[in-house]
Each structure stands twice: as structure tokens, then as C-alpha cells.
Design a protein around this motif. Structure first.
Motif, PDB file in Angstrom:
ATOM      1  N   THR A   1      28.044  36.210  69.733  1.00 42.95           N
ATOM      2  CA  THR A   1      28.156  36.719  70.985  1.00 42.95           C
ATOM      3  C   THR A   1      27.158  37.667  71.516  1.00 42.95           C
ATOM      4  N   MET A   2      27.164  37.648  72.535  1.00 45.43           N
ATOM      5  CA  MET A   2      26.063  38.480  73.360  1.00 45.43           C
ATOM      6  C   MET A   2      26.508  38.657  74.580  1.00 45.43           C
ATOM      7  N   PRO A   3      25.897  39.804  75.500  1.00 41.83           N
ATOM      8  CA  PRO A   3      26.298  39.989  76.769  1.00 41.83           C
ATOM      9  C   PRO A   3      25.672  39.271  77.851  1.00 41.83           C
ATOM     10  N   LEU A   4      26.519  38.285  78.272  1.00 39.94           N
ATOM     11  CA  LEU A   4      26.091  37.286  79.169  1.00 39.94           C
ATOM     12  C   LEU A   4      26.392  37.864  80.758  1.00 39.94           C
ATOM     13  N   THR A   5      27.230  38.512  80.808  1.00 41.38           N
ATOM     14  CA  THR A   5      27.604  39.259  82.168  1.00 41.38           C
ATOM     15  C   THR A   5      27.790  40.615  81.988  1.00 41.38           C
TER      16      THR A   5
ATOM     17  N   ARG B   1      38.381  29.769  65.097  1.00 40.18           N
ATOM     18  CA  ARG B   1      38.946  28.502  65.917  1.00 40.18           C
ATOM     19  C   ARG B   1      37.662  27.629  65.968  1.00 40.18           C
ATOM     20  N   ASP B   2      36.499  28.177  66.096  1.00 37.85           N
ATOM     21  CA  ASP B   2      35.425  27.024  66.085  1.00 37.85           C
ATOM     22  C   ASP B   2      34.900  27.037  64.631  1.00 37.85           C
ATOM     23  N   GLU B   3      35.359  27.788  63.621  1.00 32.76           N
ATOM     24  CA  GLU B   3      34.776  27.474  62.264  1.00 32.76           C
ATOM     25  C   GLU B   3      33.336  27.448  62.184  1.00 32.76           C
ATOM     26  N   ILE B   4      32.523  28.321  62.743  1.00 34.43           N
ATOM     27  CA  ILE B   4      31.030  28.657  62.769  1.00 34.43           C
ATOM     28  C   ILE B   4      30.771  28.894  61.066  1.00 34.43           C
ATOM     29  N   PHE B   5      29.733  28.357  60.792  1.00 35.01           N
ATOM     30  CA  PHE B   5      28.969  28.328  59.430  1.00 35.01           C
ATOM     31  C   PHE B   5      28.400  29.932  59.117  1.00 35.01           C
ATOM     32  N   ALA B   6      27.757  30.175  60.173  1.00 34.47           N
ATOM     33  CA  ALA B   6      27.221  31.637  60.083  1.00 34.47           C
ATOM     34  C   ALA B   6      26.864  32.014  61.626  1.00 34.47           C
ATOM     35  N   VAL B   7      26.715  33.387  61.577  1.00 38.94           N
ATOM     36  CA  VAL B   7      26.337  34.174  62.544  1.00 38.94           C
ATOM     37  C   VAL B   7      24.894  34.140  62.930  1.00 38.94           C
ATOM     38  N   ALA B   8      24.530  33.434  64.137  1.00 42.63           N
ATOM     39  CA  ALA B   8      22.817  33.394  64.002  1.00 42.63           C
ATOM     40  C   ALA B   8      22.364  34.410  65.392  1.00 42.63           C
ATOM     41  N   GLY B   9      21.991  35.425  65.166  1.00 38.55           N
ATOM     42  CA  GLY B   9      21.645  36.300  66.139  1.00 38.55           C
ATOM     43  C   GLY B   9      22.562  37.245  66.505  1.00 38.55           C
ATOM     44  N   GLY B  10      22.566  37.614  68.137  1.00 39.36           N
ATOM     45  CA  GLY B  10      23.576  38.541  68.409  1.00 39.36           C
ATOM     46  C   GLY B  10      22.537  39.449  69.178  1.00 39.36           C
TER      47      GLY B  10
ATOM     48  N   ILE C   1      22.813  36.627  60.655  1.00 39.85           N
ATOM     49  CA  ILE C   1      21.390  36.556  60.157  1.00 39.85           C
ATOM     50  C   ILE C   1      20.695  37.126  61.619  1.00 39.85           C
ATOM     51  N   ALA C   2      19.897  38.519  61.465  1.00 40.83           N
ATOM     52  CA  ALA C   2      19.092  38.885  62.398  1.00 40.83           C
ATOM     53  C   ALA C   2      19.713  39.390  63.708  1.00 40.83           C
ATOM     54  N   PRO C   3      20.885  39.991  63.895  1.00 35.44           N
ATOM     55  CA  PRO C   3      21.242  40.556  65.048  1.00 35.44           C
ATOM     56  C   PRO C   3      20.280  41.612  65.680  1.00 35.44           C
ATOM     57  N   TYR C   4      20.319  41.673  66.905  1.00 33.40           N
ATOM     58  CA  TYR C   4      19.472  42.662  67.412  1.00 33.40           C
ATOM     59  C   TYR C   4      20.513  43.774  67.869  1.00 33.40           C
ATOM     60  N   SER C   5      20.561  44.662  66.666  1.00 29.30           N
ATOM     61  CA  SER C   5      21.746  45.665  66.806  1.00 29.30           C
ATOM     62  C   SER C   5      21.120  46.928  65.871  1.00 29.30           C
ATOM     63  N   PRO C   6      20.119  47.510  66.529  1.00 29.97           N
ATOM     64  CA  PRO C   6      19.660  48.868  65.684  1.00 29.97           C
ATOM     65  C   PRO C   6      20.932  49.783  65.503  1.00 29.97           C
TER      66      PRO C   6
END
Lengths: 293, 269, 404
Positions: free
Chosen positions: C55-59, C115-124, C145-150
């Protein structure tokens, strides 16, 4: 401890901001008093006109004054179309205008993001780079222009609404459309004209704010929230109370931020609203229209 | 009495002609095939029982109801398709069955609204307070003050209409209508709710105004005596159609008209 | 075990996670090293595809960052898919808009995982929005893996499912302040930071750099979206610091600097890593000249061959030049794909084992990455650049600066 120079600086900044709030609020009052509608898409409408003028100037190299005029024209067109295509067709039950214009707000914001991107853009200078005073107190041309516009709109608006045939027509069309028609007032045309004219005020306010801040798809949202708060405090059915509230809340917030830190500005405003609600509840509960406002 | 300066710029005497007018609501004919000529400057009474189509006919003439068939002409200008606001500029002015005023305004400002029928300066003159704007504003305020004086409501002119008694509110509405001389005036039961004194005062006021500044007038009234006193012509309607025309005496004394439509609704002053 | 400050550059936006205590209590307190189990159930993996999500801010006001990172990641996955994918499977990468809102992020992450049953979270992208979903990911045992969330709460074994590759603000501002103090010896420093964790972490970092030195620090917390920066600019002018450090949204940074400039106050400035993006420099470069900016990703015009390769490949995939956030998203995807390739099998435990064994992985874009069985902070260095004209020449290269 603060100096008198800083006190004047903060006051002048608040005055300039409040002047622009008053300019924008006049358009809201006009539309509300004529058609009993609240246009929640008001802010994005001004934002789009501002973006249009930005694009015309920076992408197409048009002269500043021309870009500004076209930008105002874009806003006027969107505002007029909002009435012609949407508001006129709504059933008479109250509340539809709120829902529909909120939808328009989302649509216009998404459109701006799509066309102009999500990043902020540095807008036209509009006299922000012209120093008027610059010793201990810094005032620039945009500050002066803002105050001139605010005062001119406040006084001129009152004159128009109370001392011209146009003002008489607007008040009649708002109070009783049948009576207004019976004396020859084109009520529907007048209402659309009021919506269109409100576009001028939000466009001017939006452009002036963009010159002082920057322009992006969302920048008008906190500004218009503050303007609506001023309208709510003063009452959209009145004139001088909301207009003076616009100046007042900007000064109040400016000082609150200076004294209590920038993060104190928003809570200070809401404390003010709560205090006013507690002190004068009838204003907001008595009349349906004002309660909605 | 001083003459109110006519502000309407439309020419003509006020000859109103209706040809085969038909108005329906939801498939039910409220006015059927009505053809009438209202002569200039003549006050005509419009009588008939409830539901006869009198108010609908007035609405059709003033543009507040759509006409399905037929034409309406004023001094040979066709009004049939024009919206109500435009007909008002032609000089067709109406009062409403229940008094309709702008409740948030004073009596004076309610009268001032009537001046919108007069020509007004353009938007730039108004916004920048040019001489044309100042002149017309003075003119309108002068006319409003004068009509208030003529109708005897000057003393309450600056009070909110919401505070005024019924009879005075009726006069304020009348002042709004008369501040700019009408060409055709349509009144719908103007005396309703007034006592005997009020009715007499209203009749005298209208007649006095008419004597000085004549106009064509059509007035719906159940008060037979008022109709006889004020009107020189009379039209009787029943079930949307005209059943009698002529002078009031002739129409009102027609036994068939009286029996069929008035019954115990006859009022005497 | 290394004593790490939790690191991770984040895009400064909205409010902090005000439920820190509850949040900390809800995460897994202890975790043993990942053991690869090739036979366990693997949601999101089929014979033909591997589902990843973020999930990312797209708006909203943070959209520029999320849109950029999403575009960067998608371009990388497209390139990999064209070359045959990973282990014969196409990467199916889905990004949902969290509007930089913790509440929306929680909702969207549930959708992705359940719902979507993702294997892993990639980024953010973003701190408060990602922090809000960490307890859920921990409970569901979904690797991120590697979310940009200091955030100082991440990058330790308290959140073993989150593998961080970005430095936190405490470290970032400590390094930056150390450089400014050593080089310029300012008497006063001001800091304007988004109210809450973000501003507080930056303040901590500067205080650590000042230590027992004589430099004073003025801290002004800020709320995004103010229409009038004159009061805060006046406060800063009153304090008259030699340097003003900033950790605000890019729009607010530019607008504050403009307001300061208009009232005749133009100190030297230093800001968090988002300010070296061209989308900031283009509108606000004129008031940002000389600004020292933390660098978490290599400059787009870096001579590093790996960076040049990224620029070339991204431009080929998308037809346009990349910006800083596209670069970030690309790196996030590259790290994810590396872990998938190294995993002995496509199960979550094997993925985590592969991540734990990642050592000195070079992307060229971020410093070399190294995780471990008890290490979730993969990067602990930043560089510094300075805004000059429209460029950002290196002041200190990032591979060489270490936290103190």
C-alpha cells in the motif's frame, strides 16, 4: 519574548491571509444567499483555474495578466456549469447539493492530479517579489494587494447587495422566486450568474494564495475549510459578521501559531469554534439553512 | 393625486386578447377553450365557483402556468411562450391569492423590489456606482416612497413585513405591484381576509389609482358588491369555460349563473 | 548483536502513530532465526505467478512519493517478467492506495493479504501508514521487504517480519547535524518537523549530534497543510539560528522557505532525504540553494555503473527519466526479486531465510544491504548532497558514512 516588529509582522501576515479569506467567502455568501446551496467543490474550482493560468504562463509563455484572466474565466465556467448542469437539476430536498458538490470536489481534485501531477508547482509571483517595506517589518506587494482586494470586496460587496438593483434582485430571488419572477426578475439566469460570479472570487483568492504558497491539487482544502468556518461563525445569511470573521480568524490563528507554536494553530481555531457554539448556540440551531452551513 | 411617473417603457394601451386558451393539469382540463378580449383600461371582474378555473386563467395570462392550446396577445404582441419574468417587463403584473412578500425585508424594500420592472442601468454602472446607477437608485426609492404615501403605509415602511397586520401586508403587496405602472394588473381575491372597512378602503384605493393612472385590470373576487362597485365588465367561468360576459349587473343577476355557481357564497359589504 | 538505531528513510507526511505503546505490545516479542520449510502452504504462489503487494499513498498530499515508488517498482517487475520472471513465474505486483492514512492502510492491507492472498509485501511508502499495518503483518506472518518507513520501532527483532533497508530519522539527522556542527560550528540550530514521532526522532538525532557541545536547538513542531507560514517564519527569524533543519512535506518545506525569504530571513538549511527530488527542486530550488540534504539513494546522475544501468533500464521500460522515488521503488523491487531468487523454495519461511542470508547485496542505488538471523536493519548509512542550481552534487558519498 517578542519584539514589536515581530508583532506587526505576524499581524500583517494574518491580515493579508484574512483579506483573501474574505474575498473567497464573498463568493460563498453570494451563492448561498441566492440559491441556498453550499458548493463544496468551490476550492477545487479555484484550484483548477489557478493551474490553468500556471500552465498558460509556464508552458505556453502567455503574459501573466492574460494567463490570470483566462484562469479566472476557467473557474467562472466551471462554477456556472455546476449550477446549469448539476444544481438546477437537483430535487428540492435539502442535502443533495452537499452530496453532489462533494462528489464534484473529488472529481476535480482527481482530474487536477491526473493532468498536472501530484507535485506542488511554484506559481506566478503576483508581486510577492516586490518589497514594499523591508527593514524590520517585511511587507511585499502581494500582501498589500491582498489587503486592498479584501477591503474592496468587503465594502464593494456590501454596496452591491444593498444599494443596487442587482442586490435587490438577488435578495428577492433568494427569498421568493415566484415574487421575483412576478416583478420581472429572471431567477434562473440570476442564480447561474451568481454561481459564475462566485467563480471570480474563488479564482482571485486561489491565485493569490498560490503566489504565497504553491499550487497543487490539494492546496485549497485547508484554506476553504477555514473560510467555511468563518462563514459558519458569522452566519451565511448575514453579511458583516461572516466577512469580519474571515479577517478575525486569520488574525487569531496567526497569533495562536506564533505564540503557541505552529502546531497550535488548528486546535486554537477549533477551540474558538467550540467557545462560540457554546456562547451563541441559537445561531447554528435555529435556522435550518444556517445549521446546514 | 399626483401622477406616478410611468417607468415601464413598453408602448400600447393594454388590450389583452385570449384565443382558445386551454390549460390542463394531469390530464384534467382546468381551462377549456377560453376566448376573451379585455379592453384597455377596463376593470373586469372574474367570477365563478371554486374550481371554475379563475386562478388558473390568471396564472396562464401571467406565465405561471403553461398553456397547452391557444394564444395570448397583449397589444398585438404574443406572450404565449414567454416566461413570467418577461411578461412582467411587458407590463403584465399579478398579485397572489395569499399575500406573498419577502419576509426577511422591510415594507419599503418589498416595494422597492417592484421597481425591477423598470429599466435598470447596466452591470458596470451598478458595480462602479456610475451616475446612471445613482440616478436610477434615487428614482426607484422616490417611487417607492411615493406609492407608500399614496397607499397610506409610509408610517410602517421601515418595519419588517413579518410584524405588520394582514391588511397592511396586503397593501404592501399592492404597492409593490403599483410602484411601476402596470399595463395589465391581475389580482386574485385581493379582499380576502379583510373586514368590511378594509374592503372599502382597498376598493377606493384601487379606483383612485386607476383614475389617475389607468391600466387594464382583471380581478377575481367572490365579493359580489365589490365586483359591482369596482368593475365595469364581468366574466363568469364554470368548469373551465366562460358561461357569461357583460356588465356586472347583467352577469351577476343572471339567474342561471347565480343558481348554478354562487349559491350561499354571495357576500355583501 | 549490533546496537542499531532502527533505520529507514521515510517520506514525512501525516500524523505519527499515536498508539505506540499498544503497537509495541502487539508485535511478536521474540523470534528465532527463519528455518526454510519448502513444504508449507504458500499463499500467492502458483505454477505461473507470484503475487506481491504494497500500500502506498497514490492520492492526497503525499501522492507524488507513492506514485513514484509504485512506478519504479512496476517498471522493475515488468523488466523481470519480460526476461522470464522468477523461477518460471511472473511477478504480479499490486499496489493499493492508502492515502497516507493509517486507517485506510489497515483496510487495504487486509484486502491484499486476506482477499488477494499476496505472498509477501514488497516495498511501501510512508511511516504512519506502514506502522499501522505492522501488527497485522506480524500476526499473519507475512514478510515485508524494504518498506520506506523510517521509524525507530522497525528494524529490530521486535518486528522480525519487516526487513528494513532505510535509515531512521534519528540516525539520518544525527549524521547530518554532526557534519554541519563539525564543518560550520553553528551557535544555534532550529528544527521544524512534522509533529509527532517524525519530528521527535529528528530532534533526538540532532541532540545526539550536539551532545555536550554548546550549540542550542530550537524545535518547532508543524502540522501539514497550513495556509500561512508567516508566524512560524517569524518565530524562526526571532531565534535567528545559523542553520534551520527541516523535516516536513516537500510542499510545506518550500512554502516555509518562501515565507522566511519574504521576511528577510535566509539561514543555511538542511533537510531529510526527500528534498533532493527534482519535483521539489524545480518549484522551490530558488529558495533552497545551498541546502544540505540527506541522501538515501544514489544520485540519478551518479557515475556508479549500477545506477547508470538502472537509469537506462527504467527509461527503456517507461519512456521517461526516473526521479528519486522511482529509484526507490526500483530498489525495493530489486531487493525483493533477489530474495525470491535466492529462496530455496517459494514459501514464506524460505523467503525469510533467504533474506536473512543476504549479505553485501549491491544495488548501487542504496548502500550495500546485509541482514542476518538477528538483524532486520539492512542499511545503516546515508550520504549528504547539496542543492546547487538544479543539481545536487555530493558533499559526502553515502557508502562511506556510517552511523556513530
Amino acid at each position: 519574548m517578542f519584539s514589536s516588529a515581530n508583532a506587526i509582522q505576524v499581524t500583517l501576515g494574518g491580515l493579508a491571509t484574512g483579506s483573501l479569506y474574505a474575498v473567497i467567502l464573498f463568493g460563498i455568501i453570494l451563492v448561498f444567499q441566492v440559491s441556498r446551496s453550499i458548493n463544496f467543490a468551490y476550492g477545487p474550482t479555484g484550484m483548477l483555474g489557478t493551474f490553468a493560468s500556471y500552465a498558460l504562463y509556464s508552458e505556453f509563455g502567455l503574459p501573466v495578466w492574460f494567463a490570470v484572466l483566462i484562469g479566472i474565466g476557467v473557474t467562472v465556467l466551471i462554477a456556472a456549469l455546476t449550477d446549469l448542469l448539476i444544481i438546477r437539476r437537483l430535487p428540492p430536498q435539502q442535502g443533495f447539493d452537499v452530496v453532489v458538490t462533494l462528489g464534484e470536489l473529488l472529481f476535480l481534485t482527481a482530474l487536477a492530479q491526473l493532468v498536472f501531477g501530484a507535485s506542488a508547482q511554484s506559481y506566478l509571483k503576483l508581486l510577492t517579489d516586490v518589497p514594499v517595506l523591508s527593514r524590520n517589518i517585511f511587507v511585499n506587494g502581494n500582501d498589500v494587494l491582498a489587503v486592498v482586494l479584501g477591503v474592496a470586496v468587503a465594502i464593494g460587496g456590501y454596496f452591491v447587495l444593498n444599494s443596487t438593483s442587482l442586490g435587490v434582485s438577488l435578495r428577492a430571488a433568494a427569498a421568493d422566486p415566484s415574487v421575483a419572477q412576478s416583478v420581472g426578475i429572471n431567477v434562473r439566469g440570476l442564480r447561474t450568474a451568481a454561481w459564475a460570479v462566485s467563480g471570480v472570487f474563488v479564482a482571485v483568492g486561489a491565485m493569490m494564495f498560490a503566489a504565497r504558497l504553491s499550487v497543487n491539487a490539494f492546496y485549497m482544502t485547508p484554506i476553504v475549510i477555514n473560510v467555511f468556518i468563518a462563514g459558519m461563525i458569522g452566519g451565511l445569511d448575514r453579511y458583516w459578521p461572516p466577512m469580519l470573521s474571515a479577517f478575525g480568524i486569520a488574525l487569531y490563528q496567526s497569533w495562536a501559531m506564533y505564540l503557541f507554536g505552529e502546531a497550535g494553530g488548528v486546535p486554537a481555531l477549533f477551540i474558538l469554534v467550540i467557545v462560540i457554539l457554546a456562547a451563541v448556540p441559537k445561531r447554528l440551531l435555529d435556522e435550518r439553512h444556517e445549521a446546514r452551513a | 393625486m399626483p401622477e406616478v411617473e410611468p417607468l415601464s417603457s413598453m408602448g400600447g394601451e393594454g388590450r389583452l386578447e385570449l384565443r382558445q386558451i386551454g390549460v390542463s393539469f394531469g390530464g384534467v382540463a382546468a381551462v377549456r377553450d377560453v376566448s376573451l378580449v379585455f379592453r384597455p383600461h377596463v376593470i373586469t371582474g372574474l367570477v365563478g365557483p371554486n374550481g371554475a378555473g379563475k386562478t388558473t386563467l390568471l396564472n396562464a395570462i401571467s406565465g405561471f402556468a403553461s398553456v397547452e392550446r391557444g394564444t395570448i396577445e397583449l397589444d398585438r404582441s404574443e406572450l404565449t411562450k414567454l416566461p413570467a419574468a418577461q411578461r412582467a417587463h411587458y407590463g403584465v403584473v399579478r398579485g397572489f391569492q395569499t399575500v406573498r412578500l419577502l419576509e426577511g425585508e422591510t415594507a419599503f424594500d418589498n416595494i422597492l423590489v417592484g421597481c425591477e420592472r423598470a429599466s435598470q442601468p447596466n452591470i458596470f454602472a451598478q458595480l462602479f456606482n456610475l451616475p446612471a446607477q445613482r440616478r436610477s437608485w434615487r428614482r426607484d426609492r422616490g417611487a417607492a416612497a411615493e406609492i407608500a404615501e399614496r397607499l397610506g403605509i409610509s408610517s410602517v415602511a421601515h418595519r419588517p413585513v413579518a410584524e405588520l397586520p394582514f391588511a397592511t401586508r396586503r397593501l404592501v403587496e399592492l404597492a409593490r405591484i403599483l410602484v411601476v405602472r402596470p399595463k395589465v394588473l391581475l389580482l386574485d381575491e385581493p379582499a380576502a381576509g379583510l373586514n368590511a372597512h378594509g374592503r372599502r378602503q382597498l376598493t377606493e384605493t384601487l379606483q383612485a389609482y386607476h383614475a389617475v393612472s389607468p391600466f387594464t385590470m382583471i380581478v377575481i373576487e367572490h365579493d359580489v358588491d365589490l365586483v359591482r362597485r369596482m368593475c365595469s365588465e364581468c366574466v363568469a367561468l364554470a368548469q373551465g369555460s366562460v358561461i357569461a360576459t357583460g356588465d356586472p349587473g347583467h352577469v351577476l343577476d343572471d339567474p342561471e349563473v347565480r343558481r348554478a355557481y354562487f349559491g350561499d357564497q354571495v357576500h355583501h359589504a | 548483536m549490533n546496537k542499531h538505531n532502527i533505520a529507514g528513510p521515510t517520506k514525512v507526511r501525516w500524523a505519527e502513530a499515536c498508539t505506540i505503546v499498544l503497537w509495541m505490545a502487539s508485535v511478536t516479542p521474540s523470534f528465532a532465526a527463519a528455518v526454510c520449510n519448502p513444504d508449507e502452504a504458500a499463499p500467492g504462489v502458483s505454477a505461473t505467478e507470484i503475487k506481491l503487494g504494497a500500500t502506498m499513498p497514490l492520492t492526497g498530499s503525499a501522492a507524488a512519493t507513492g506514485l513514484g515508488a509504485a512506478a519504479g517498482a512496476k517498471a522493475y517487475y515488468t523488466m523481470i517478467n519480460k526476461a522470464g520472471g522468477v523461477k518460471g513465474r511472473q511477478i504480479n505486483f499490486k499496489v493499493l492506495d492508502d492515502q497516507y492514512s493509517p486507517a485506510v492502510a489497515q483496510q487495504q492491507m487486509r484486502t491484499l493479504v486476506q482477499r488477494d492472498e499476496i505472498f509477501a509485501v514488497a516495498g511501501g511508502e510512508g511511516t504512519p501508514n506502514f506502522l499501522a499495518v505492522v501488527p497485522f503483518l506480524q500476526r499473519e506472518k507475512v514478510p515485508a521487504i524494504a518498506p520506506y518507513s523510517p521509524a525507530s520501532q522497525l528494524g529490530t527483532m521486535k518486528t522480525p517480519y519487516v526487513f528494513m533497508t532505510s535509515v531512521d530519522y534519528i540516525t539520518e539527522f544525527q549524521i547530518m547535524a554532526r557534519y554541519v556542527i563539525d564543518t560550520y560550528k553553528p551557535k544555534k540550530i532550529s528544527l521544524v518537523g512534522v509533529q509527532g514521532n517524525v519530528g521527535d526522532d529528528a530532534k533526538k538525532g540532532i541532540e545526539q549530534a550536539i551532545g555536550s557541545g554548546g550549540t542550542t536547538l530550537q524545535y518547532i513542531p508543524e502540522v501539514p497543510g497550513t495556509p500561512d507560514f508567516t508566524p512560524i517564519a517569524t518565530q524562526l527569524r526571532e531565534n535567528n539560528a545559523d542553520w534551520t533543519f527541516l523535516i516536513l512535506t516537500d510542499t510545506d518545506t518550500g512554502q516555509l522557505l518562501q515565507a522566511m525569504h519574504r521576511i528577510g530571513y535566509s539561514p543555511r538549511t538542511a533537510a531529510w532525504a526527500g528534498m533532493d527530488d527534482k519535483n521539489y527542486i524545480k518549484p522551490f530550488g530558488d529558495v533552497s540553494q545551498g541546502m544540505i540534504v540527506a541522501q538515501e539513494t544514489a544520485a540519478i546522475n551518479s557515475p556508479d555503473p549500477l545506477v547508470k544501468q538502472f537509469v537506462e533500464q527504467f527509461t527503456k521500460e517507461t519512456g521517461r527519466a526516473p526521479g528519486t522515488f522511482e529509484e526507490l521503488g526500483w530498489a525495493q523491487a530489486e531487493i525483493t526479486v533477489k530474495a525470491l531468487q535466492e529462496a530455496k523454495a517459494l514459501t514464506r519461511s524460505c523467503l525469510m531465510a533467504a533474506l536473512e542470508s543476504m549479505s553485501d547485496f549491491q544495488t548501487g542505488i542504496v548502500p550495500p544491504i546485509a541482514f542476518g538471523p538477528d538483524r532486520r536493519q539492512g542499511v545503516n548509512a546515508i550520504g549528504l548532497v547539496e542543492i546547487k542550481g538544479e543539481d545536487t552534487p555530493q558533499v559526502t558519498p553515502f557508502t562511506e558514512v556510517q552511523s556513530q
